[in-house]
Structure formats: C-alpha cells, structure tokens
Design a protein around this motif. Structure first.
Motif, PDB file in Angstrom:
ATOM      1  N   GLU A  70      -5.647   2.036  -0.800  1.00  0.00           N
ATOM      2  CA  GLU A  70      -6.612   1.360   0.076  1.00  0.00           C
ATOM      3  C   GLU A  70      -7.278   0.200  -0.691  1.00  0.00           C
ATOM      4  O   GLU A  70      -8.470   0.194  -0.949  1.00  0.00           O
ATOM      5  CB  GLU A  70      -7.625   2.368   0.623  1.00  0.00           C
ATOM      6  CG  GLU A  70      -8.687   1.820   1.553  1.00  0.00           C
ATOM      7  CD  GLU A  70      -8.178   1.032   2.759  1.00  0.00           C
ATOM      8  OE1 GLU A  70      -7.057   1.281   3.216  1.00  0.00           O
ATOM      9  OE2 GLU A  70      -8.914   0.155   3.220  1.00  0.00           O
ATOM     10  N   TRP A  71      -6.460  -0.746  -1.097  1.00  0.00           N
ATOM     11  CA  TRP A  71      -6.920  -1.987  -1.720  1.00  0.00           C
ATOM     12  C   TRP A  71      -7.952  -1.723  -2.819  1.00  0.00           C
ATOM     13  O   TRP A  71      -7.709  -0.903  -3.682  1.00  0.00           O
ATOM     14  CB  TRP A  71      -7.433  -2.951  -0.624  1.00  0.00           C
ATOM     15  CG  TRP A  71      -6.386  -3.179   0.442  1.00  0.00           C
ATOM     16  CD1 TRP A  71      -6.419  -2.741   1.741  1.00  0.00           C
ATOM     17  CD2 TRP A  71      -5.107  -3.845   0.296  1.00  0.00           C
ATOM     18  NE1 TRP A  71      -5.267  -3.117   2.398  1.00  0.00           N
ATOM     19  CE2 TRP A  71      -4.459  -3.791   1.542  1.00  0.00           C
ATOM     20  CE3 TRP A  71      -4.455  -4.498  -0.764  1.00  0.00           C
ATOM     21  CZ2 TRP A  71      -3.201  -4.348   1.762  1.00  0.00           C
ATOM     22  CZ3 TRP A  71      -3.200  -5.056  -0.551  1.00  0.00           C
ATOM     23  CH2 TRP A  71      -2.597  -4.983   0.700  1.00  0.00           C
TER      24      TRP A  71
ATOM     25  N   GLN B  69       0.798  -1.220   0.000  1.00  0.00           N
ATOM     26  CA  GLN B  69       0.000   0.000   0.000  1.00  0.00           C
ATOM     27  C   GLN B  69       0.838   1.281   0.000  1.00  0.00           C
ATOM     28  O   GLN B  69       0.389   2.314  -0.452  1.00  0.00           O
ATOM     29  CB  GLN B  69      -0.906   0.023   1.233  1.00  0.00           C
ATOM     30  CG  GLN B  69      -1.944  -1.066   1.255  1.00  0.00           C
ATOM     31  CD  GLN B  69      -2.736  -1.045   2.545  1.00  0.00           C
ATOM     32  OE1 GLN B  69      -2.366  -1.701   3.512  1.00  0.00           O
ATOM     33  NE2 GLN B  69      -3.809  -0.281   2.583  1.00  0.00           N
TER      34      GLN B  69
ATOM     35  N   GLU C 255      -4.323  -9.288   9.989  1.00  0.00           N
ATOM     36  CA  GLU C 255      -5.755  -9.511   9.772  1.00  0.00           C
ATOM     37  C   GLU C 255      -6.016 -10.780   8.943  1.00  0.00           C
ATOM     38  O   GLU C 255      -6.536 -10.716   7.822  1.00  0.00           O
ATOM     39  CB  GLU C 255      -6.377  -8.279   9.095  1.00  0.00           C
ATOM     40  CG  GLU C 255      -6.183  -7.016   9.913  1.00  0.00           C
ATOM     41  CD  GLU C 255      -6.800  -5.781   9.283  1.00  0.00           C
ATOM     42  OE1 GLU C 255      -7.379  -5.888   8.195  1.00  0.00           O
ATOM     43  OE2 GLU C 255      -6.697  -4.701   9.885  1.00  0.00           O
TER      44      GLU C 255
ATOM     45  N   TRP D 271      -3.033   4.158  12.001  1.00  0.00           N
ATOM     46  CA  TRP D 271      -3.147   3.858  10.572  1.00  0.00           C
ATOM     47  C   TRP D 271      -3.748   5.067   9.905  1.00  0.00           C
ATOM     48  O   TRP D 271      -4.883   5.401  10.158  1.00  0.00           O
ATOM     49  CB  TRP D 271      -4.033   2.635  10.305  1.00  0.00           C
ATOM     50  CG  TRP D 271      -4.006   2.281   8.849  1.00  0.00           C
ATOM     51  CD1 TRP D 271      -4.789   2.817   7.851  1.00  0.00           C
ATOM     52  CD2 TRP D 271      -3.128   1.351   8.211  1.00  0.00           C
ATOM     53  NE1 TRP D 271      -4.451   2.271   6.643  1.00  0.00           N
ATOM     54  CE2 TRP D 271      -3.428   1.366   6.829  1.00  0.00           C
ATOM     55  CE3 TRP D 271      -2.100   0.510   8.659  1.00  0.00           C
ATOM     56  CZ2 TRP D 271      -2.767   0.574   5.901  1.00  0.00           C
ATOM     57  CZ3 TRP D 271      -1.444  -0.270   7.730  1.00  0.00           C
ATOM     58  CH2 TRP D 271      -1.779  -0.235   6.368  1.00  0.00           C
TER      59      TRP D 271
ATOM     60  N   HIS E 285       1.045  -9.322   4.807  1.00  0.00           N
ATOM     61  CA  HIS E 285      -0.046  -8.335   4.785  1.00  0.00           C
ATOM     62  C   HIS E 285      -0.724  -8.405   3.412  1.00  0.00           C
ATOM     63  O   HIS E 285      -0.704  -7.446   2.647  1.00  0.00           O
ATOM     64  CB  HIS E 285       0.488  -6.932   5.106  1.00  0.00           C
ATOM     65  CG  HIS E 285      -0.558  -5.928   5.491  1.00  0.00           C
ATOM     66  ND1 HIS E 285      -0.415  -5.052   6.551  1.00  0.00           N
ATOM     67  CD2 HIS E 285      -1.762  -5.636   4.957  1.00  0.00           C
ATOM     68  CE1 HIS E 285      -1.483  -4.280   6.638  1.00  0.00           C
ATOM     69  NE2 HIS E 285      -2.318  -4.607   5.673  1.00  0.00           N
TER      70      HIS E 285
ATOM     71  N   GLU F  10      -3.333  -1.061  14.723  1.00  0.00           N
ATOM     72  CA  GLU F  10      -3.979  -0.140  13.770  1.00  0.00           C
ATOM     73  C   GLU F  10      -5.193   0.500  14.419  1.00  0.00           C
ATOM     74  O   GLU F  10      -5.964  -0.166  15.102  1.00  0.00           O
ATOM     75  CB  GLU F  10      -4.466  -0.877  12.510  1.00  0.00           C
ATOM     76  CG  GLU F  10      -3.393  -1.275  11.550  1.00  0.00           C
ATOM     77  CD  GLU F  10      -3.946  -1.946  10.290  1.00  0.00           C
ATOM     78  OE1 GLU F  10      -5.091  -1.646   9.889  1.00  0.00           O
ATOM     79  OE2 GLU F  10      -3.225  -2.790   9.738  1.00  0.00           O
TER      80      GLU F  10
HETATM   81  O1  IFM Z   1      -5.681  -0.302   4.775  1.00  0.00           O
HETATM   82  C1  IFM Z   1      -6.154  -1.274   5.636  1.00  0.00           C
HETATM   83  C2  IFM Z   1      -5.023  -2.175   6.126  1.00  0.00           C
HETATM   84  O2  IFM Z   1      -4.342  -2.755   5.075  1.00  0.00           O
HETATM   85  C3  IFM Z   1      -5.570  -3.261   7.010  1.00  0.00           C
HETATM   86  N1  IFM Z   1      -6.417  -2.729   8.041  1.00  0.00           N
HETATM   87  C4  IFM Z   1      -7.420  -1.763   7.681  1.00  0.00           C
HETATM   88  C5  IFM Z   1      -6.800  -0.651   6.860  1.00  0.00           C
HETATM   89  C6  IFM Z   1      -7.840   0.430   6.517  1.00  0.00           C
HETATM   90  O3  IFM Z   1      -8.909  -0.084   5.823  1.00  0.00           O
END
Ligand code: IFM
Length: 447
Positions: A389-390, A22, A161, A382, A116, A344
């Motif tokens: 953001e994915w 990211q 996660e 975070w 990740h 986070e």
């Molecule tokens: O950007 C993500 C991260 O990669 C994983 N936790 C949540 C963040 C915000 O959505």
C-alpha cells in the motif's frame, strides 16, 4: 419496508483489482523502487516481491475462477516493459501476453490499466510527467503494449487516479518525486491529459486495424470522494468543499469531456483529441470527506481540511465508512451519460471483521444506483490480494485473499467466499448476509 433479496443484472462484471507494482512486485527499474530503498515507507518495508503475482498469477487466476469471480483488473508496468529508454523487454511483453491468455483460459474478463503511478527510472530522471515529451514517450510504450495484447483486453483504463501524481507527487510532496510546486502540478495535469489522448489514439489505431465493429471501451479510473461541508452555512467550509470536489473529483473527467484544460490548471485551452475521449466513467470510491476549515492549521495536504467526528466508523486507513456516498459519486459519474464501471472499492481490514459488512453495504448502494436508472456495468473489489500500500507498506491489508508472510501462500478470507457467492449468483440474499455479516442486515435489506 424490508426486502429479502438484492439482484444484479445478469451480465454484471464481478471482479477484483490490483496494480502491478503493488501485487506483481519485482519492479526494480522504477522510481518507486528507488524511493522505497531510501527508507520512505512507514512500516520500514520495500515493495520487493509484493504478493509475487509476477510468478504466481496462474495460481491466482485459478483461485479467482474457483471463487466465482468473472473479471480482473490489473496494470502493465512501464518500467518492466521499457527498462531503458527505447529498449523494450521482450520478456516483459511476453509476460503480459501470457497473463492475458491465462485470464481468458480461466474465463475471466480483463480490464487493463496502462499507468498506475510508478515510472521507469530513466523517465523520472528526465523530469517524469513534467517533461514536455512525456505524453509522447508514454504513447510509444502504450503502442508496444497494444500491438501485443489488443484483442485480449475487454476494458482499457489509460490512467489510474491521475490526480494522485498531480497532488501527492507534485503539489504536496508525499509521493515520488516529492515536489511541492503548483507550476509543476499544473504541467503534470496537462501532460497526463495528453498522455491519455496518446494512449487512446494507440488503442483506436489497433481497433481500426482489427476490423471489429464495436469501439473498444476506453476510460480512466478516477478517485472520487463524497465531499461534504461540515457546516453548509459556513462560507469557508462550503467554498472549500466545492473546491475539493472539483479539484479531486471533477477537474480531470470534465477535461476529458470538454476537451479543455479547466482553471486553475489551465485557461480553458483545447487539447487536440481530448474532447469526449472516453467511453465509460471509471469510479474508485473509498470514503467521504467532511470539510472543515480550521484557521489555526496551515494546510500541508488536502487531508488537513478533513474533520472526523468522534465515534465515526472508520477503516484501518482512518477513512470514514460512508456507503451512501458511493451512491452520490456514482450519480455524479453517470452525469456524463456513459456506462459506469466501479474500478475500485474496498477496505483495509486485516481480520476481515469489517469487510463483509462494508462490501454488502456498498453493493447495496450500487444496486440503488442501478434501480434509479444509472448504467452501472461492473464492480471491481480492491483488492484481490494483500499488497504493497504505497507509502504505508504492507501493514494495511486490503486483500480478499490474505498472503502468508514468508511463504506468500494464499489464504482467502471469509469475504472472498462471500463475494464469490454474490458473483456466481448475482444476488445478495438474507441468508448470505446472516452467514457473513449479520450486523448489517437491517441496513442492507431496508428498501
Ligand atoms: O492501493 C490503492 C490503489 O493503488 C489506488 N487506489 C486506492 C488504493 C487503496 O488505497
């Protein structure tokens, strides 16, 4: 009663967090990169150079230390380190060594995440986490990384996660590999548990060789929500809320604690090396989920159970802002009797209008937890910087630091300075709140 000062423990970690894909960018040998190029990203972007931390990390670490932060969480990218099966990139390994050296030179403690989400393309092609030997292959990659960087890392986070690849990748088909298979989701769940065991084993091997007395800090970052039934008297709301809480928050950490694969993912079978295989509880918290079962909707994802009343305070992600939920999830994490690290917590907010207040209100809940005896050791915001953001691309701005489009120049938002003042002093004062977020003073300074 009102108070004027919120004080944190002296040795508290004040950090920020990113993930390689990211923020470092340039992750061209990964499955995510391939997927993005198929036009899957909501705002039409691809991760590309992201915030180019791959090249700009010295500037970034200087900025973090100038701002007053004392730690940083980031990830190593498997696809960069092992772009082809069994071929390890010396450049990539050297890069991560240099990153960790630079952090240390700036006086920043390092929390290193080993997985990740993106996988090397070659791994994805052979089934990713569904492949029987995926934990072993992950362990082999981790071994290479650990051999190079052991001694430079303060906190190890094996998996970020892990329920996201299980749920979004294999159950609801929202992330690559876009699968919708309960059987696969169960396999991925188990293989990720085994991957954690493999990674931990490699780290402990290095620790034994090091001759150090204290065991390294090893855990995972678990995404947790404060799930609550909209109507506790409604049997369906209540049952689904319990299920979501277990599924989303508890199943994985419980397995790390018990050493067994819990139903519905398994049959309580044991995994060797899994029992009590963590030394801290890592918490990622963003929101609460109010659960309301609607018979008219056939759920396509967990989000279809969610209910948000009109007028609820939300973020640019559409998440409800609910600081007391932070206290609740910290309390849950503390049940395991290990120190808690917030790995986070943050908000997408391009204008920084909400972020200072969000931060103060959430930090107040951390302090509440500490005062109630929970051993919270650190907080990683975070994110350090705006990043990819994915599936939502670059439109969601999570950064304390803004990235100027085109030049990628860094521009700290007001909350970056505010967080720095808190990190440097370990205190939230009324003056600070008045300066950055006068609208939340009452909530923050009521005892
Ligand atoms: O950007 C993500 C991260 O990669 C994983 N936790 C949540 C963040 C915000 O959505």
């Amino acid at each position: 009663m009102s108070i004027n000062l919120i004080e944190f423990p002296e040795d508290f970690l004040w950090g920020t967090a990113v993930c390689s894909h990211q923020a470092e960018g340039h992750n061209v040998n990964s499955d995510w990169w391939e997927w993005e190029k198929k036009g899957k990203i909501a705002d039409g972007t691809v991760s590309g150079a992201a915030a180019d931390m791959l090249n700009r990390y010295p500037e970034d670490f200087k900025l973090m230390s100038d701002l007053g932060y004392n730690s940083f969480r980031f990830s190593v990218e498997w696809a960069r380190v092992e772009p082809e099966r069994g071929v390890f990139s010396e450049d990539a390994l050297r890069h991560y060594e240099k990153v960790l050296d630079e952090l240390r030179a700036r006086g920043l403690k390092a929390c290193l995440t080993l997985y990740h989400w993106p996988l090397p393309k070659w791994m994805a092609k052979r089934g990713g986490w569904t492949a029987e030997d995926s934990p072993e292959l992950f362990g082999r990659f981790v071994k290479r990384v650990v051999e190079r960087v052991y001694g430079k890392v303060d906190i190890w986070c094996t998996l970020n996660e892990p329920m996201v690849p299980v749920i979004a990748g294999h159950l609801f088909g929202e992330f690559p590999p876009e699968r919708r298979s309960w059987n696969e989701a169960r396999t991925v769940f188990k293989n990720l548990l085994k991957a954690h065991v493999e990674a931990r084993r490699r780290i402990l091997d290095a620790w034994r060789r090091s001759g150090e007395s204290d065991e390294p800090l090893i855990g995972i970052a678990q995404a947790v929500v404060d799930a609550a039934p909209v109507n506790p008297d409604n049997i369906l709301d209540s049952a689904i809320h319990k299920f979501i809480r277990f599924f989303h928050n508890d199943a994985f950490p419980k397995a790390l604690s018990s050493g067994k694969v819990p139903p519905p993912f398994g049959f309580n079978e044991k995994i060797s090396g899994l029992k009590d295989s963590f030394s801290y509880s890592g918490v990622n918290y963003y929101t609460r989920m109010r659960i309301n079962f609607n018979l008219k909707k056939i759920p396509g994802s967990l989000n279809d159970f969610l209910y948000l009343p009109e007028g609820a305070e939300t973020t640019a992600m559409g998440y409800e802002v609910y600081p007391p939920g932070f206290y609740n999830v910290i309390k849950d994490a503390a049940r395991y009797g290990k120190p808690v690290y917030i790995l986070e917590n943050g908000i997408a907010d391009a204008t920084d209008a909400q972020r200072p207040g969000y931060l103060l209100r959430h930090l107040k809940q951390v302090k509440r937890a500490i005062d109630d005896g929970m051993d919270v050791k650190g907080y990683f915001q975070w994110s350090y910087i705006d990043n990819f953001e994915w599936k939502l691309g670059f439109e969601k701005k999570f950064g304390l630091v803004e990235v100027e489009p085109g030049t990628l120049n860094r521009k700290p938002r007001p909350s970056a300075y505010m967080y720095g003042e808190i990190a440097r002093t370990g205190k939230i004062t009324r003056e600070l709140a008045e300066k950055y977020a006068p609208n939340v003073i009452e909530e923050v300074f009521e005892s």
